[in-house]
Design an enzyme around this catalytic site. Structure first.
Site, PDB file in Angstrom:
ATOM      1  N   TYR A   1      84.963  -3.746 -77.260  1.00 40.87           N
ATOM      2  CA  TYR A   1      85.210  -5.079 -76.688  1.00 40.87           C
ATOM      3  C   TYR A   1      86.182  -4.972 -75.510  1.00 40.87           C
ATOM      4  O   TYR A   1      85.917  -5.501 -74.432  1.00 40.87           O
ATOM      5  CB  TYR A   1      85.795  -5.958 -77.787  1.00 40.87           C
TER       6      TYR A   1
ATOM      7  N   GLY B   1      77.662 -20.272 -74.768  1.00 38.81           N
ATOM      8  CA  GLY B   1      78.522 -19.870 -75.888  1.00 38.81           C
ATOM      9  C   GLY B   1      79.190 -21.092 -76.489  1.00 38.81           C
ATOM     10  O   GLY B   1      80.282 -21.035 -77.039  1.00 38.81           O
TER      11      GLY B   1
HETATM   12  C1  VAH Z   1      89.564 -10.997 -80.791  1.00 41.15           C
HETATM   13  N1  VAH Z   1      90.148 -13.361 -80.679  1.00 41.15           N
HETATM   14  O1  VAH Z   1      90.321 -10.915 -81.738  1.00 41.15           O
HETATM   15  C2  VAH Z   1      89.667 -12.234 -79.894  1.00 41.15           C
HETATM   16  C3  VAH Z   1      90.630 -11.991 -78.774  1.00 41.15           C
HETATM   17  C4  VAH Z   1      92.892 -11.116 -78.165  1.00 41.15           C
HETATM   18  C5  VAH Z   1      91.969 -11.435 -79.270  1.00 41.15           C
HETATM   19  O2  VAH Z   1      90.063 -11.152 -77.827  1.00 41.15           O
HETATM   20  O3  VAH Z   1      88.783 -10.126 -80.529  1.00 41.15           O
END
Ligand code: VAH
Length: 310
Positions: free
Chosen positions: A140, A6
């Site tokens: 996520y 990555g």
């Molecule tokens: C996002 N920058 O926005 C990442 C991160 C806490 C934010 O996980 O998904």
């Protein structure tokens, strides 16, 4: 040798450069599915790699005699909402491919990033504890929560030395963010430098946990270098940098760029941000391996405006 998977991403770019400075260019192998920044190609070895291809991963590990892997390949919060199934596949299978190399004793140590995205609407929003209710409402966040459970399982069941940090939103001038909900906090600096008005995709009072990238990279390396007996959390560590709202970072920048203007047009990322905490309790990381942040809003604003070239 260390492999950073990555290395074309927001964290990976800066992590490779810092690790190469610290351990020597030839000790750090960069890998990504897409082309990295020129400075990554110029300063050491790069391997084009799809983390979902186990054979290709093993070939790179064998070729370079890799003993440690930092796995930063993932779809971030906003992108993952648009590609739920692939996000789950990339974020989870990628992790298993690396954890299994450690389980099979082919490599010795793994770093894997979690995120404050593991927390959800039922998590206490202020000074969110290390151990608390976690009902993430994004793909996520679900993948990061599951990943934390698997990291702890591989450590407890197979003795895998995997270490992890729940990153807040990260801010850097070395590399652009990709597909996150906190990306506005980087984009706003570029608009200010270009003397353009800024349109913010979050509402002005949306307070989120953030951190300057240098703090996050230092925390990552400090955790990986900590004596194994100090690493008592094998899911993922809370760390905190600073918390601000779009209005607060706008004011901090406006102090340096007087005619800077902002307007707020919240989009689908507002719902994601609303599900996340505002501030993080990082006392456990401080106690276990001596973590402490160095950048506050003023210092970060100054460094960003001084170093961004547009
Ligand atoms: C996002 N920058 O926005 C990442 C991160 C806490 C934010 O996980 O998904």
């Amino acid at each position: 040798k260390v492999l950073v998977i990555g290395s074309a991403g927001q964290i990976g770019t800066e992590l490779v450069l810092t690790l190469r400075e610290k351990f020597g260019n030839e000790a750090i192998i960069a890998a990504d599915i897409k082309e990295p920044a020129a400075v990554i190609l110029e300063s050491g070895a790069f391997e084009k790699l799809d983390i979902l291809n186990k054979e290709a991963l093993l070939a790179v590990v064998t070729k370079h005699k890799i003993t440690e892997i930092y796995l930063l390949a993932a779809l971030l919060s906003a992108t993952a909402e648009a590609n739920p199934k692939f996000a789950w596949q990339l974020n989870m299978e990628g992790l298993f491919n690396v954890l299994d190399l450690a389980k099979d004793k082919i490599i010795e140590k793994v770093f894997w990033p979690s995120s404050i995205a593991v927390f959800g609407p039922t998590t206490p929003k202020l000074n969110t504890p290390q151990v608390t209710t976690m009902e993430p409402t994004t793909v996520y966040g679900i993948s990061k929560q599951a990943g934390e459970r698997w990291c702890e399982y591989y450590h407890d069941k197979y003795g895998v030395d995997v270490r992890s940090i729940r990153y807040p939103g990260l801010i850097s001038y070395t590399s652009l963010p990709g597909g996150g909900t906190t990306d506005y906090a980087v984009d706003i600096f570029y608009s200010a430098k270009k003397q353009e008005d800024f349109t913010c995709f979050l509402s002005e009072e949306t307070a989120l946990p953030m951190m300057y990238m240098e703090d996050a990279i230092r925390a990552t390396i400090d955790l990986m270098e900590a004596p194994v007996e100090n690493v008592k959390v094998r899911s993922s560590y809370n760390i905190a940098g600073l918390t601000f709202t779009p209005a607060e970072i706008f004011e901090a920048i406006k102090a340096h760029v007087p005619n800077f203007k902002i307007n707020y047009q919240p989009d689908f990322r507002q719902d994601i941000a609303n599900s996340w905490p505002s501030s993080i309790d990082d006392r456990v990381a401080k106690a276990d391996w001596g973590w402490d942040s160095k950048y506050d809003l003023e210092k970060m604003t100054q460094v960003m405006l001084d170093n961004i070239s547009v």
